[in-house]
Write an enzyme that holds these catalytic residues in place. Structure first.
Site, mmCIF file in Angstrom:
data_model
loop_
_atom_site.group_PDB
_atom_site.id
_atom_site.type_symbol
_atom_site.label_atom_id
_atom_site.label_comp_id
_atom_site.label_asym_id
_atom_site.label_seq_id
_atom_site.Cartn_x
_atom_site.Cartn_y
_atom_site.Cartn_z
ATOM 1 N N GLU A 191 0.783 -1.233 0.000
ATOM 2 C CA GLU A 191 0.000 0.000 0.000
ATOM 3 C C GLU A 191 0.819 1.290 0.000
ATOM 4 O O GLU A 191 0.797 2.052 0.972
ATOM 5 C CB GLU A 191 -0.989 -0.017 1.174
ATOM 6 C CG GLU A 191 -1.977 -1.160 1.074
ATOM 7 C CD GLU A 191 -3.089 -1.124 2.117
ATOM 8 O OE1 GLU A 191 -3.040 -0.279 3.025
ATOM 9 O OE2 GLU A 191 -4.019 -1.943 2.005
ATOM 10 N N GLU A 228 -5.270 -8.576 -0.568
ATOM 11 C CA GLU A 228 -5.993 -8.450 0.710
ATOM 12 C C GLU A 228 -7.453 -8.242 0.388
ATOM 13 O O GLU A 228 -7.811 -7.413 -0.452
ATOM 14 C CB GLU A 228 -5.505 -7.236 1.517
ATOM 15 C CG GLU A 228 -4.136 -7.401 2.124
ATOM 16 C CD GLU A 228 -3.742 -6.219 3.018
ATOM 17 O OE1 GLU A 228 -4.631 -5.471 3.469
ATOM 18 O OE2 GLU A 228 -2.528 -6.059 3.248
HETATM 19 C C1 GLC Z 1 -3.728 -2.831 5.375
HETATM 20 C C2 GLC Z 1 -3.005 -2.387 6.587
HETATM 21 C C3 GLC Z 1 -3.317 -3.313 7.729
HETATM 22 C C4 GLC Z 1 -4.799 -3.291 7.971
HETATM 23 C C5 GLC Z 1 -5.503 -3.767 6.725
HETATM 24 C C6 GLC Z 1 -6.993 -3.669 6.872
HETATM 25 O O1 GLC Z 1 -3.074 -3.974 4.968
HETATM 26 O O2 GLC Z 1 -1.639 -2.367 6.327
HETATM 27 O O3 GLC Z 1 -2.634 -2.924 8.873
HETATM 28 O O4 GLC Z 1 -5.135 -4.124 9.058
HETATM 29 O O5 GLC Z 1 -5.108 -3.008 5.601
HETATM 30 O O6 GLC Z 1 -7.364 -2.347 7.164
#
Ligand code: GLC
Length: 372
Positions: free
Chosen positions: A195, A313
């Site tokens: 990110e 993610e």
């Molecule tokens: C990103 C952040 C992480 C957070 C996730 C969800 O990866 O780096 O710390 O928990 O997003 O918000």
């Protein structure tokens, strides 16, 4: 997952034309004829043909779309090695986690790592040897169970705030990481930075990623590299992403948390997010339309740019109701798979977790949504 047959048939037709040309060339040089190397060169351009053949990718292992299929269904071992120190955010890695992840049917583990918190601030920015050994261990635990390991660089906040003054250190960290794992299995993938955001603008990020690739390629010419978009890994920053044209051994990653107010309701680190509590994700027409629109856009970008996509993610915070979480997770993962994307759930055993570390058991309804 992406249909490779198109690419393969192109390869095969290229092979057929080359073979036909070679046959023609040898036929034009009848029995008894003295082969004249200059003629052969002029008539057939043998060297060019050989070079063409060398360019054809017969090895699925180096096709990034194939590698992306192998990445498949993954999970982030979050809140552990990317915390200020392991354990600080409630998760310390245990050997058993790798085993149960493998047994649950995941194909890969993404290991977020805060390298910047474990390295000297002065040149040559040496990474703490004990921390490095711990990462060796996490990689081994993953690879030895036939899972793909993705290691990244997570929470490098100084780089986001002061990119210019941190650039040398950022590249020096990658230099050390890449050198250390140069002989490691091809199932270890490097993800350059989690990110990119704030002062590391999309323009600057394009420069930095190219330099980081250069550093990595010195020691890892064929390592698969994963590269994310700027603006917090947003998919709409894809339009600004510039990758080196000639390096095809790359998978592009974005993070998917939409609708953000639903996935991050009640998240303590997001101001005012308590106002989003009780938001549901029903999966009705307007809910799925939004997701469909996003994933379609992603797919078009992937096709137009000929780059595979890893949704590195995706996840929902525990404060959302479990039924909504299950519906969202199931829909987003299945639709991603249909479009040929790999994905990794955020995350294993903390606030978004699919595994309950205290109870030492899965949240099966969420796990089944991920892996039916
Ligand atoms: C990103 C952040 C992480 C957070 C996730 C969800 O990866 O780096 O710390 O928990 O997003 O918000």
């Amino acid at each position: 997952m992406r249909d490779l047959s198109v690419k393969r048939s192109v390869d095969l037709s290229a092979l057929w034309s080359i073979t036909a040309l070679l046959l023609l060339t040898s036929a034009s040089c009848g029995a008894g004829d003295q082969p004249n190397p200059r003629d052969v060169e002029n008539i057939s351009g043998i060297d060019n043909l050989i070079a063409e053949i060398a360019k054809i990718d017969f090895d699925p292992d180096i096709d990034p779309f194939h590698q992306n299929m192998r990445l498949g269904r993954g999970i982030n071992l979050g809140n552990a090695l990317e915390a200020p120190y392991e354990g600080k955010w409630g998760v310390s890695l245990d050997e058993s986690y790798f085993q149960i992840i493998a047994e649950a049917g995941f194909n890969s583990i993404r290991i977020p790592i805060r390298w910047s918190g474990h390295a000297k601030m002065e040149p040559p920015y040496e990474i703490d040897p004990d921390f490095f050994s711990r990462i060796d261990w996490a990689i081994e635990q993953t690879l030895s169970r036939n899972l793909i390991a993705v290691i990244n660089m997570h929470h490098y906040e100084d780089l986001m705030e002061q990119p210019q003054s941190q650039k040398e250190r950022f590249l020096a960290l990658w230099d050390q990481i890449a050198a250390r794992y140069r002989y490691e299995s091809v199932d270890l993938f490097f993800e350059i930075l989690n990110e990119p955001t704030l002062n590391l603008t999309p323009e600057l990020w394009n420069e930095y990623l190219e330099e980081a690739i250069g550093v990595i390629r010195k020691t890892n010419p064929s390592r698969l590299i994963i590269i994310g978009t700027a603006l917090w890994g947003e998919m709409f920053a894809l339009e600004e992403l510039i990758l080196p044209e000639d390096d095809r051994n790359i998978i592009v990653t974005i993070h998917y948390y939409r609708p953000f107010a639903f996935t991050h309701q009640g998240a303590e680190w997001i101001p005012w997010s308590h106002l989003w509590l009780n938001l549901e994700w029903i999966g009705d027409q307007s809910d799925v339309q939004e997701v469909d629109y996003d994933l379609k856009h992603l797919q078009s970008w992937s096709v137009e740019n000929n780059r595979p996509i890893f949704v590195g993610e995706l996840g929902t915070y525990y404060r959302a109701d479990i039924r909504s979480r299950i519906r969202w997770t199931e829909y987003v993962t299945r639709q991603s798979e249909q479009k040929g994307f790999s994905w990794a759930y955020w995350e294993f055993g903390a606030g978004f977790g699919v595994y309950d570390i205290a109870r030492a058991d899965w949240n099966y309804s969420l796990l089944n949504a991920l892996i039916p």
